[in-house]
Design a protein around this motif. Structure first.
Motif, short mmCIF file in Angstrom:
data_model
loop_
_atom_site.label_atom_id
_atom_site.label_comp_id
_atom_site.label_asym_id
_atom_site.label_seq_id
_atom_site.Cartn_x
_atom_site.Cartn_y
_atom_site.Cartn_z
N ASP A 121 0.87 -1.19 0.00
CA ASP A 121 0.00 0.00 0.00
C ASP A 121 0.90 1.23 0.00
N LEU A 122 0.27 2.40 -0.08
CA LEU A 122 1.07 3.62 -0.27
C LEU A 122 0.95 4.58 0.90
N GLY A 123 0.61 4.06 2.06
CA GLY A 123 0.56 4.95 3.23
C GLY A 123 -0.76 4.81 3.95
N SER A 124 -0.85 5.54 5.07
CA SER A 124 -2.02 5.43 5.95
C SER A 124 -2.94 6.63 5.76
N PRO A 125 -4.23 6.45 6.01
CA PRO A 125 -5.19 7.54 5.78
C PRO A 125 -4.87 8.78 6.62
N LEU A 126 -5.05 9.93 5.98
CA LEU A 126 -4.65 11.18 6.61
C LEU A 126 -5.51 11.53 7.82
N PHE A 127 -6.82 11.36 7.69
CA PHE A 127 -7.67 11.84 8.78
C PHE A 127 -7.34 11.13 10.09
N GLU A 128 -7.19 9.82 10.04
CA GLU A 128 -6.92 9.07 11.27
C GLU A 128 -5.56 9.47 11.85
N GLN A 129 -4.61 9.81 10.98
CA GLN A 129 -3.32 10.27 11.49
C GLN A 129 -3.48 11.60 12.22
N LEU A 130 -4.29 12.50 11.61
CA LEU A 130 -4.51 13.80 12.26
C LEU A 130 -5.20 13.60 13.61
N TRP A 131 -6.14 12.68 13.65
CA TRP A 131 -6.89 12.41 14.89
C TRP A 131 -5.93 11.90 15.97
N LEU A 132 -5.09 10.93 15.61
CA LEU A 132 -4.16 10.42 16.61
C LEU A 132 -3.17 11.50 17.02
N SER A 133 -2.74 12.30 16.07
CA SER A 133 -1.80 13.37 16.40
C SER A 133 -2.42 14.32 17.43
N GLU A 134 -3.69 14.62 17.25
CA GLU A 134 -4.38 15.48 18.23
C GLU A 134 -4.47 14.76 19.59
N LEU A 135 -4.71 13.48 19.56
CA LEU A 135 -4.82 12.73 20.83
C LEU A 135 -3.50 12.73 21.59
N LEU A 136 -2.40 12.80 20.86
CA LEU A 136 -1.08 12.74 21.51
C LEU A 136 -0.50 14.14 21.75
N ALA A 137 -1.30 15.19 21.45
CA ALA A 137 -0.76 16.55 21.55
C ALA A 137 -0.35 16.88 22.98
#
Ligand SMILES: Cc1ncc(COP(=O)(O)O)c(C=O)c1O
Length: 485
Positions: free
Chosen positions: A358-374
């Motif tokens: 595959d060519l990478g992971s979905p952007l929205f879920e990455q943004l969501w996790l990034s916010e969770l780890l802020a």
């Protein structure tokens, strides 16, 4: 449960009579008159623990009778019972094939009120409360992202930076270039497995261990080499034994869960990590360290315990370890996001290899996790620990009351109890428990060989009342076996 499952749109495979006889092993548990029952129960257990997946055509009755050395009548009786349980379907001229176990197709989360099927075969907690503000923040950042013409193959920078900072704070200095975002911890393991091991190679694993990792190793046509994790001894890992096994078998890869190991919940202390890291470095053994439960320390009443956590195993063998992690247990598995932490050179090789899948992971879920780890204080983690501690204690109390002759060590962390049964009844108990409305994963599922019939994994990922209800039903199921065990 007597409705006939439909003929599957695709029969995915077949099993020969000789192979099925081999897998069944010593299936007789009762006297000569209970052969049909015993065989039906043994076949039921194979369907439940995934060794006979849905869509497999069974051998003709005549061949199975010859392979097992029993009469065709007995085979007919056993298959009839399986049909009544909804586990197989048959058609004149087309033979018999396995179906998905009832309940696995529909709602298997367990219904309120104690009337529905309770699924303890899976150990995935529902989302921890309080994830939606981060979801809203991610939605706002999405507006800017929509203007980007491309995406980051290895993951978005903010998330890689936050994950790198977490490793650095835990005692493993890490740069964002040493992080790759994946679709879960398991995806990270599979990527590393495909990069570092191939058909015929040996992969060192813990036993008991994580069944999906065993499945990935089998699918890669590699060979698992088990080393024991003992739920009752300290330390649970025999480092000298691991060293001897590594030196003797020269595995291409090892797969270890030293933080709240699935299913025992044990953790290796800092001194053990230092010794294990030295073994891995001296033998140049690439090792995937699965940290998917690392945040779930339940040993501390304040729920804030990171101060005394041992450093990651990778800190003791930095060149040879590929650490995989995930928010699936600490936050929510539905995010389907995880990560790999490894030396830059390995991250680059993993990235090159990944493009074939595959060519990478979905952007929205990455943004969501990034916010969770802020917030470095990780506010959701103490909530999850509190919830799991209460559930663990409720499950343990119910077991002590209802099944006093079962033994277990209260796990230091993780999501499950690993129970030793007084006799080797695991698969039969699983079959009986389903008749009482509880789906269980038998201990054999957690071994690379079928040796764990005396064990049962019980996850404590559901609310206390449902766990107490489940234990009551399991005790009744066990009672129904009395006299045959
Ligand atoms: C040890 C272990 N590794 C990996 C996973 C899967 O993680 P993910 O959902 O992030 O792929 C699980 C989930 O149960 C697990 O127990």
């Amino acid at each position: 449960m007597s409705a006939t499952p439909p003929f599957p749109s695709r029969v995915t495979g077949r099993v020969s009579a000789a192979r099925l006889a081999d897998t069944l092993g010593s299936w007789r548990t009762g006297g000569p008159r209970s052969g049909g029952n015993d065989l039906a129960d043994a076949l039921t257990a194979l369907v439940h623990d995934g060794r006979l997946p849905p869509g497999i055509r069974l051998p003709p009755e005549r061949e199975l009778a010859a392979a097992l050395g029993v009469s065709r009548t007995m085979i007919g009786a056993a298959l009839g019972r399986l049909r009544d349980r909804g586990l197989i379907a048959s058609r004149q001229g087309a033979g018999s094939w396995t179906a998905a176990p009832p309940g696995v197709r529909g709602d298997t989360t367990g219904l309120p009120g104690g009337s529905g099927l309770i699924n303890l075969a899976r150990a995935s907690p529902a989302a921890v409360p309080g994830l939606l503000p981060a979801f809203e923040a991610a939605r706002r950042s999405m507006r800017d992202a929509l203007h980007d013409e491309t995406y980051d193959d290895l993951g978005i920078p903010s998330l890689r930076e936050r994950l790198a900072a977490r490793y650095t704070a835990r005692g493993l200095p890490t740069a964002p270039s040493e992080i790759m975002i994946t679709n879960g911890a398991h995806h990270g393991f599979v990527l590393a497995l495909h990069l570092l091991a191939g058909p015929g190679d040996r992969v060192l694993v813990e036993q008991p261990g994580y069944p999906h990792a065993f499945a990935a190793i089998a699918a890669a046509r590699a060979h698992p080499v088990p080393v024991p994790v003992d739920p009752f001894t300290a330390p649970a890992w025999d480092i000298d034994g691991i060293e001897a096994t590594v030196r003797q078998t020269a595995p291409r890869l090892a797969y270890l869960m030293v933080d709240f190991h699935n299913p025992t919940g044990r953790r290796l202390d800092a001194a053990g990590r230092e010794r294990l890291g030295a073994v891995l470095s001296a033998t140049r053994t690439y090792t995937v360290v699965d940290e998917s439960a690392v945040d779930l320390d339940l040993s501390h009443p304040t729920d804030r315990t990171d101060g005394d956590a041992p450093p990651p195993l990778a800190a003791f063998a930095p060149r040879w370890t590929i650490t995989v992690g995930s928010p699936a247990k600490s936050h929510w598995g539905g995010l389907r996001i995880g990560w790999i932490r490894a030396p830059r050179e390995l991250i680059d090789r993993l990235g090159e290899r990944r493009v074939s899948l595959d060519l990478g992971s979905p952007l929205f879920e990455q943004l969501w996790l990034s916010e969770l780890l802020a917030d470095p204080a990780a506010p959701h983690v103490p909530t999850r620990r509190r919830e799991l501690r209460e559930r663990r204690d409720a499950l343990a109390a119910a077991l002590r009351a209802e099944c006093p002759d079962w033994t277990f060590r209260l796990p230091d962390g993780g999501v499950s109890l690993w129970c030793r049964l007084p006799s080797p009844i695991g698969s039969r108990l699983v079959a009986a428990a389903e008749q009482h409305g509880v789906l269980l994963a038998p201990g054999a599922h957690f071994g690379v060989q079928d040796q764990l019939e005396r064990w049962l994994r019980l996850p404590f990922t559901q609310p206390p009342d449902r766990l107490r209800d489940a234990v009551g039903r399991i005790a009744a199921a066990r009672e129904s076996l009395t006299g045959t065990s």
